[in-house]
Design a protein around this motif. Structure first.
Motif, mmCIF file in Angstrom:
data_model
loop_
_atom_site.group_PDB
_atom_site.id
_atom_site.type_symbol
_atom_site.label_atom_id
_atom_site.label_comp_id
_atom_site.label_asym_id
_atom_site.label_seq_id
_atom_site.Cartn_x
_atom_site.Cartn_y
_atom_site.Cartn_z
ATOM 1 N N THR A 97 7.938 -15.888 -10.593
ATOM 2 C CA THR A 97 7.195 -14.895 -11.370
ATOM 3 C C THR A 97 6.875 -13.670 -10.523
ATOM 4 O O THR A 97 7.072 -12.528 -10.964
ATOM 5 C CB THR A 97 5.893 -15.511 -11.932
ATOM 6 N N VAL A 98 6.388 -13.897 -9.317
ATOM 7 C CA VAL A 98 6.075 -12.778 -8.413
ATOM 8 C C VAL A 98 7.329 -11.957 -8.151
ATOM 9 O O VAL A 98 7.302 -10.724 -8.197
ATOM 10 C CB VAL A 98 5.457 -13.291 -7.088
ATOM 11 N N ASP A 99 8.448 -12.632 -7.910
ATOM 12 C CA ASP A 99 9.706 -11.941 -7.663
ATOM 13 C C ASP A 99 10.105 -11.084 -8.863
ATOM 14 O O ASP A 99 10.499 -9.930 -8.713
ATOM 15 C CB ASP A 99 10.802 -12.958 -7.329
ATOM 16 N N LEU A 100 9.979 -11.635 -10.052
ATOM 17 C CA LEU A 100 10.334 -10.897 -11.260
ATOM 18 C C LEU A 100 9.423 -9.681 -11.460
ATOM 19 O O LEU A 100 9.904 -8.566 -11.661
ATOM 20 C CB LEU A 100 10.243 -11.821 -12.490
ATOM 21 N N ILE A 101 8.123 -9.887 -11.397
ATOM 22 C CA ILE A 101 7.182 -8.785 -11.633
ATOM 23 C C ILE A 101 7.339 -7.698 -10.573
ATOM 24 O O ILE A 101 7.245 -6.507 -10.873
ATOM 25 C CB ILE A 101 5.724 -9.310 -11.684
ATOM 26 N N ARG A 102 7.632 -8.110 -9.344
ATOM 27 C CA ARG A 102 7.825 -7.136 -8.257
ATOM 28 C C ARG A 102 8.940 -6.140 -8.592
ATOM 29 O O ARG A 102 8.889 -4.983 -8.183
ATOM 30 C CB ARG A 102 8.153 -7.893 -6.971
ATOM 31 N N ARG A 103 9.924 -6.577 -9.360
ATOM 32 C CA ARG A 103 11.024 -5.681 -9.754
ATOM 33 C C ARG A 103 10.538 -4.536 -10.638
ATOM 34 O O ARG A 103 11.184 -3.499 -10.733
ATOM 35 C CB ARG A 103 12.101 -6.461 -10.497
ATOM 36 N N PHE A 104 9.397 -4.741 -11.286
ATOM 37 C CA PHE A 104 8.887 -3.741 -12.222
ATOM 38 C C PHE A 104 7.743 -2.906 -11.651
ATOM 39 O O PHE A 104 7.233 -2.022 -12.318
ATOM 40 C CB PHE A 104 8.406 -4.435 -13.508
ATOM 41 N N ILE A 105 7.338 -3.195 -10.432
ATOM 42 C CA ILE A 105 6.220 -2.491 -9.814
ATOM 43 C C ILE A 105 6.767 -1.390 -8.925
ATOM 44 O O ILE A 105 7.568 -1.641 -8.025
ATOM 45 C CB ILE A 105 5.335 -3.461 -8.980
ATOM 46 N N ARG A 106 6.319 -0.190 -9.190
ATOM 47 C CA ARG A 106 6.712 0.951 -8.368
ATOM 48 C C ARG A 106 5.509 1.388 -7.548
ATOM 49 O O ARG A 106 4.393 1.441 -8.053
ATOM 50 C CB ARG A 106 7.140 2.122 -9.241
ATOM 51 N N ASP A 107 5.770 1.733 -6.324
ATOM 52 C CA ASP A 107 4.707 2.313 -5.508
ATOM 53 C C ASP A 107 4.539 3.760 -5.937
ATOM 54 O O ASP A 107 5.506 4.518 -6.006
ATOM 55 C CB ASP A 107 5.057 2.258 -4.017
ATOM 56 N N ILE A 108 3.324 4.122 -6.258
ATOM 57 C CA ILE A 108 3.035 5.496 -6.638
ATOM 58 C C ILE A 108 2.628 6.223 -5.363
ATOM 59 O O ILE A 108 1.702 5.791 -4.673
ATOM 60 C CB ILE A 108 1.903 5.556 -7.679
ATOM 61 N N PRO A 109 3.310 7.327 -5.045
ATOM 62 C CA PRO A 109 2.928 8.070 -3.841
ATOM 63 C C PRO A 109 1.442 8.426 -3.884
ATOM 64 O O PRO A 109 0.906 8.758 -4.939
ATOM 65 C CB PRO A 109 3.800 9.326 -3.895
ATOM 66 N N GLU A 110 0.793 8.344 -2.739
ATOM 67 C CA GLU A 110 -0.660 8.556 -2.641
ATOM 68 C C GLU A 110 -1.079 9.892 -3.243
ATOM 69 O O GLU A 110 -2.070 9.980 -3.942
ATOM 70 C CB GLU A 110 -1.112 8.464 -1.181
ATOM 71 N N SER A 111 -0.328 10.949 -3.015
ATOM 72 C CA SER A 111 -0.723 12.268 -3.526
ATOM 73 C C SER A 111 -0.693 12.292 -5.056
ATOM 74 O O SER A 111 -1.533 12.894 -5.693
ATOM 75 C CB SER A 111 0.204 13.353 -2.972
ATOM 76 N N THR A 112 0.250 11.573 -5.675
ATOM 77 C CA THR A 112 0.325 11.489 -7.131
ATOM 78 C C THR A 112 -0.848 10.681 -7.677
ATOM 79 O O THR A 112 -1.480 11.084 -8.640
ATOM 80 C CB THR A 112 1.655 10.838 -7.575
ATOM 81 N N ALA A 113 -1.146 9.557 -7.040
ATOM 82 C CA ALA A 113 -2.251 8.710 -7.482
ATOM 83 C C ALA A 113 -3.568 9.477 -7.364
ATOM 84 O O ALA A 113 -4.406 9.399 -8.260
ATOM 85 C CB ALA A 113 -2.309 7.429 -6.657
ATOM 86 N N SER A 114 -3.753 10.226 -6.307
ATOM 87 C CA SER A 114 -5.008 10.977 -6.104
ATOM 88 C C SER A 114 -5.155 12.067 -7.161
ATOM 89 O O SER A 114 -6.217 12.259 -7.731
ATOM 90 C CB SER A 114 -5.037 11.620 -4.723
ATOM 91 N N SER A 115 -4.052 12.807 -7.457
ATOM 92 C CA SER A 115 -4.154 13.873 -8.433
ATOM 93 C C SER A 115 -4.378 13.329 -9.830
ATOM 94 O O SER A 115 -5.073 13.937 -10.642
ATOM 95 C CB SER A 115 -2.923 14.764 -8.384
ATOM 96 N N GLN A 116 -3.800 12.143 -10.134
ATOM 97 C CA GLN A 116 -4.029 11.535 -11.441
ATOM 98 C C GLN A 116 -5.495 11.115 -11.596
ATOM 99 O O GLN A 116 -6.080 11.257 -12.651
ATOM 100 C CB GLN A 116 -3.118 10.336 -11.650
ATOM 101 N N GLN A 117 -6.078 10.592 -10.528
ATOM 102 C CA GLN A 117 -7.484 10.158 -10.582
ATOM 103 C C GLN A 117 -8.395 11.367 -10.730
ATOM 104 O O GLN A 117 -9.380 11.330 -11.443
ATOM 105 C CB GLN A 117 -7.851 9.361 -9.334
ATOM 106 N N GLN A 118 -8.075 12.468 -10.049
ATOM 107 C CA GLN A 118 -8.913 13.657 -10.127
ATOM 108 C C GLN A 118 -8.842 14.290 -11.493
ATOM 109 O O GLN A 118 -9.815 14.824 -11.996
ATOM 110 C CB GLN A 118 -8.488 14.654 -9.059
#
Length: 120
Positions: A97-118
């Motif tokens: 399950t972890v292996d499967l779900i990992r295929r669908f998880i993308r790392d969001i670049p920190e600058s994108t995550a910060s601007s989305q939160q702001q």
């Protein structure tokens, strides 16, 4: 804290793991899970006892009366051979399950995550 919804399908694994080394009773199983979760998950009493009933009905665990405490005998649970096999199967399933779900998880670049939160 991890939501109960995420853990729901793995409550049996938590209970079975708690019985790998020795028989135990409900409160002690709950305390072990609480200790290992380190505050990230809280197992409700009703969820625990539902899991214990389900696991006993399936033959994964067996119950027996232990020593008396405060006037009544505690119900202990022990892992059966079928329960050990079930635990191994569920752990293997977890890794798949972890292996499967990992295929669908993308790392969001920190600058994108910060601007989305702001912007939220």
């Amino acid at each position: 804290m991890i939501s109960a919804e995420v853990i729901r399908g793995y409550v049996d694994v938590l209970v079975l793991e708690s019985l790998l080394d020795e028989p135990s009773y409900g409160y002690a199983i709950s305390k072990r899970i609480e200790q290992l979760a380190q505050g990230e998950y809280e197992l409700k009493e009703t969820t625990l006892y539902s899991a214990l009933r389900r696991l006993e009905k399936s033959g994964a665990i067996a119950s027996f009366k232990g020593s008396e405490t405060h006037g009544r005998a505690r119900t202990y649970y022990r892992l059966t051979d079928a329960g050990r096999a079930s635990y191994r199967d569920k752990v293997e399933e977890w890794y798949r399950t972890v292996d499967l779900i990992r295929r669908f998880i993308r790392d969001i670049p920190e600058s994108t995550a910060s601007s989305q939160q702001q912007g939220a």
